[in-house]
Design an enzyme around this catalytic site. Structure first.
Site, PDB file in Angstrom:
ATOM      1  NE  ARG A 222      -4.191  -1.629   0.132  1.00 52.92           N
ATOM      2  CZ  ARG A 222      -4.342  -2.654  -0.703  1.00 52.92           C
ATOM      3  NH1 ARG A 222      -3.418  -2.883  -1.629  1.00 52.92           N
ATOM      4  NH2 ARG A 222      -5.411  -3.431  -0.643  1.00 52.92           N
ATOM      5  CG  HIS A 270      -3.043  -0.767  -6.866  1.00 44.83           C
ATOM      6  ND1 HIS A 270      -3.477  -0.129  -5.734  1.00 44.83           N
ATOM      7  CD2 HIS A 270      -3.074  -2.094  -6.561  1.00 44.83           C
ATOM      8  CE1 HIS A 270      -3.770  -1.021  -4.794  1.00 44.83           C
ATOM      9  NE2 HIS A 270      -3.537  -2.232  -5.275  1.00 44.83           N
TER      10      HIS A 270
HETATM   11  P1  NAP Z   1      -1.451 -11.818   5.213  1.00 47.04           P
HETATM   12  O1  NAP Z   1      -1.573 -13.224   4.757  1.00 47.04           O
HETATM   13  O2  NAP Z   1      -2.384 -11.296   6.241  1.00 47.04           O
HETATM   14  O3  NAP Z   1       0.054 -11.627   5.734  1.00 47.04           O
HETATM   15  C1  NAP Z   1       0.491 -10.435   6.314  1.00 47.04           C
HETATM   16  C2  NAP Z   1       1.904 -10.622   6.857  1.00 47.04           C
HETATM   17  O4  NAP Z   1       2.333  -9.377   7.418  1.00 47.04           O
HETATM   18  C3  NAP Z   1       1.967 -11.666   7.982  1.00 47.04           C
HETATM   19  O5  NAP Z   1       3.175 -12.396   7.897  1.00 47.04           O
HETATM   20  C4  NAP Z   1       1.961 -10.779   9.226  1.00 47.04           C
HETATM   21  O6  NAP Z   1       2.582 -11.327  10.376  1.00 47.04           O
HETATM   22  C5  NAP Z   1       2.783  -9.590   8.751  1.00 47.04           C
HETATM   23  N1  NAP Z   1       2.537  -8.420   9.596  1.00 47.04           N
HETATM   24  C6  NAP Z   1       1.368  -7.749   9.776  1.00 47.04           C
HETATM   25  N2  NAP Z   1       1.547  -6.738  10.668  1.00 47.04           N
HETATM   26  C7  NAP Z   1       2.853  -6.805  11.045  1.00 47.04           C
HETATM   27  C8  NAP Z   1       3.634  -6.049  11.951  1.00 47.04           C
HETATM   28  N3  NAP Z   1       3.111  -5.022  12.652  1.00 47.04           N
HETATM   29  N4  NAP Z   1       4.928  -6.402  12.112  1.00 47.04           N
HETATM   30  C9  NAP Z   1       5.459  -7.435  11.428  1.00 47.04           C
HETATM   31  N5  NAP Z   1       4.767  -8.198  10.541  1.00 47.04           N
HETATM   32  C10 NAP Z   1       3.474  -7.878  10.356  1.00 47.04           C
HETATM   33  O7  NAP Z   1      -1.533 -10.786   3.985  1.00 47.04           O
HETATM   34  P2  NAP Z   1      -1.326 -11.109   2.428  1.00 47.04           P
HETATM   35  O8  NAP Z   1      -2.499 -11.841   1.903  1.00 47.04           O
HETATM   36  O9  NAP Z   1       0.035 -11.696   2.242  1.00 47.04           O
HETATM   37  O10 NAP Z   1      -1.410  -9.626   1.807  1.00 47.04           O
HETATM   38  C11 NAP Z   1      -0.568  -8.571   2.251  1.00 47.04           C
HETATM   39  C12 NAP Z   1      -1.022  -7.237   1.663  1.00 47.04           C
HETATM   40  O11 NAP Z   1      -0.687  -7.149   0.285  1.00 47.04           O
HETATM   41  C13 NAP Z   1      -2.531  -6.995   1.663  1.00 47.04           C
HETATM   42  O12 NAP Z   1      -2.979  -6.557   2.933  1.00 47.04           O
HETATM   43  C14 NAP Z   1      -2.694  -5.915   0.606  1.00 47.04           C
HETATM   44  O13 NAP Z   1      -2.653  -4.627   1.181  1.00 47.04           O
HETATM   45  C15 NAP Z   1      -1.460  -6.100  -0.285  1.00 47.04           C
HETATM   46  N6  NAP Z   1      -1.852  -6.461  -1.673  1.00 47.04           N
HETATM   47  C16 NAP Z   1      -1.479  -5.630  -2.695  1.00 47.04           C
HETATM   48  C17 NAP Z   1      -1.822  -5.937  -4.008  1.00 47.04           C
HETATM   49  C18 NAP Z   1      -1.393  -5.083  -5.186  1.00 47.04           C
HETATM   50  O14 NAP Z   1      -1.844  -5.303  -6.311  1.00 47.04           O
HETATM   51  N7  NAP Z   1      -0.525  -4.112  -5.021  1.00 47.04           N
HETATM   52  C19 NAP Z   1      -2.539  -7.124  -4.272  1.00 47.04           C
HETATM   53  C20 NAP Z   1      -2.886  -7.965  -3.206  1.00 47.04           C
HETATM   54  C21 NAP Z   1      -2.543  -7.611  -1.908  1.00 47.04           C
HETATM   55  P3  NAP Z   1       1.998 -12.679  11.034  1.00 47.04           P
HETATM   56  O15 NAP Z   1       2.450 -13.772  10.076  1.00 47.04           O
HETATM   57  O16 NAP Z   1       2.694 -12.749  12.342  1.00 47.04           O
HETATM   58  O17 NAP Z   1       0.507 -12.506  11.096  1.00 47.04           O
END
Ligand code: NAP
Length: 307
Positions: A222, A270
């Site tokens: 983001r 994006h």
């Molecule tokens: P996810 O499965 O919820 O994984 C999030 C990861 O971030 C987990 O490993 C989590 O730790 C870690 N995390 C969260 N808060 C943290 C903190 N304060 N300190 C350290 N680590 C932290 O999410 P995802 O499905 O991989 O997606 C991640 C993000 O990608 C989405 O939220 C979205 O904003 C973005 N995204 C972008 C696009 C694009 O086109 N640009 C497309 C899809 C998604 P834990 O393992 O300990 O929970």
């Protein structure tokens, strides 16, 4: 327990209904698909829903996001409090994100961003080659996206480190909960974090200074994860070699923003990973079936944690 026919609202200003609805109808032939919210909707499928959508709903059993990131829904004051929110985890989008991460890491590692600049100058100059095993890719976030990227980067021979809130075990990946410790071994920093108050601004001058010199930053999470002026400072003083930015605050990136023109920045609109209706619909149908059976839906958001 719901009646056998479930009323499902599709509400999105960004996702194209004409791509989704035929697939949803085929996957859920017994159910009623509607485009206008009302009090009798059981499940709302949403991504950037039109203003006022949530106020017109009664108390649905589930709000199913059509995206992986849910920070906008969590921040929406009209969201019906207490109604479970599921984020979408679907293989098409995960694969697309890993392809984007690999493309950018390889572009930096193989110096293609430099060769593109050289071509513009008609300059024939070889840059010293490095091996993937000379480089460490540091992933911010080892969730659905980070863990898939980690495995495929390992397959290409890179060293891979990852930062998460809780320790994660992924064979071959150095897992860190201490950000500083991970940054110290990182050449290429990839942001795959959800946007929360804890992660906003994580891509800042302090983080860049802790990375190894000559690395790159890839922000595909983001826009608010990045402090833009800190990035420009680290590019301009030569500490960072290049940045790949897919997300911005605000979007679209304004036409007069200096990021468009900066030679050290690659901008994309994006598109790092778009939801792929063909692989998403079976996952959504699974959640509809869970709700129909009175079971807990999959991939519910932890409202407290913010993701
Ligand atoms: P996810 O499965 O919820 O994984 C999030 C990861 O971030 C987990 O490993 C989590 O730790 C870690 N995390 C969260 N808060 C943290 C903190 N304060 N300190 C350290 N680590 C932290 O999410 P995802 O499905 O991989 O997606 C991640 C993000 O990608 C989405 O939220 C979205 O904003 C973005 N995204 C972008 C696009 C694009 O086109 N640009 C497309 C899809 C998604 P834990 O393992 O300990 O929970």
């Amino acid at each position: 327990m719901l009646p056998s026919c479930v009323k499902i609202l599709f509400a999105s200003q960004t996702e194209k209904a004409e791509l989704w609805l035929p697939l949803l109808r085929r996957a859920l032939p017994e159910d009623e698909l509607v485009a206008v919210p009302d009090k009798s909707v059981d499940i709302a499928l949403v991504a950037t829903p039109p203003a006022g959508t949530f106020q017109k709903l009664g108390r649905p059993k589930l709000v199913q996001s059509l995206w992986m990131g849910v920070e906008k829904l969590l921040a929406d004051p009209t969201y019906p409090r207490g109604v479970p929110l599921a984020r979408l985890i679907e293989p098409g989008m995960v694969a697309a994100m890993t392809e984007t991460v690999l493309a950018h890491v390889l572009d930096w590692h193989r110096h293609f961003y430099q060769y593109r600049a050289q071509q513009r100058e008609r300059s024939w100059k070889r840059i010293d080659q490095r091996m993937a095993s000379d480089r460490t890719v540091g992933l911010l976030g080892l969730g659905e996206l980070g863990s898939d990227a980690a495995r495929k980067l390992l397959g290409l021979g890179f060293n891979v480190a990852g930062w998460s809130r809780r320790p994660r075990t992924i064979p071959g990946v150095q897992s860190f909960t201490d950000l500083t410790a991970m940054l110290r071994v990182t050449d290429a920093l990839v942001c795959l974090l959800p946007l929360t108050p804890q992660t906003a601004g994580v891509l800042n001058a302090r983080s860049f200074a802790m990375m190894r010199r000559g690395g790159c930053v890839i922000n595909v999470a983001r826009g608010a994860h990045l402090v833009t002026r800190d990035l420009l400072g680290a590019l301009d003083n030569g500490w960072l070699a290049h940045a790949y930015l897919d997300v911005f605050e605000p979007e679209p990136l304004p036409r007069d923003d200096q990021l468009w023109q900066h030679p050290g920045v690659t901008v994309t609109p994006h598109i790092a990973a778009l939801t792929e209706p063909r692989t998403a619909v079976p996952k959504i149908a699974e959640n509809v079936e869970r709700v129909r059976r009175g079971e807990t839906p999959a991939n519910l958001v932890d409202v407290q944690a913010g993701y």
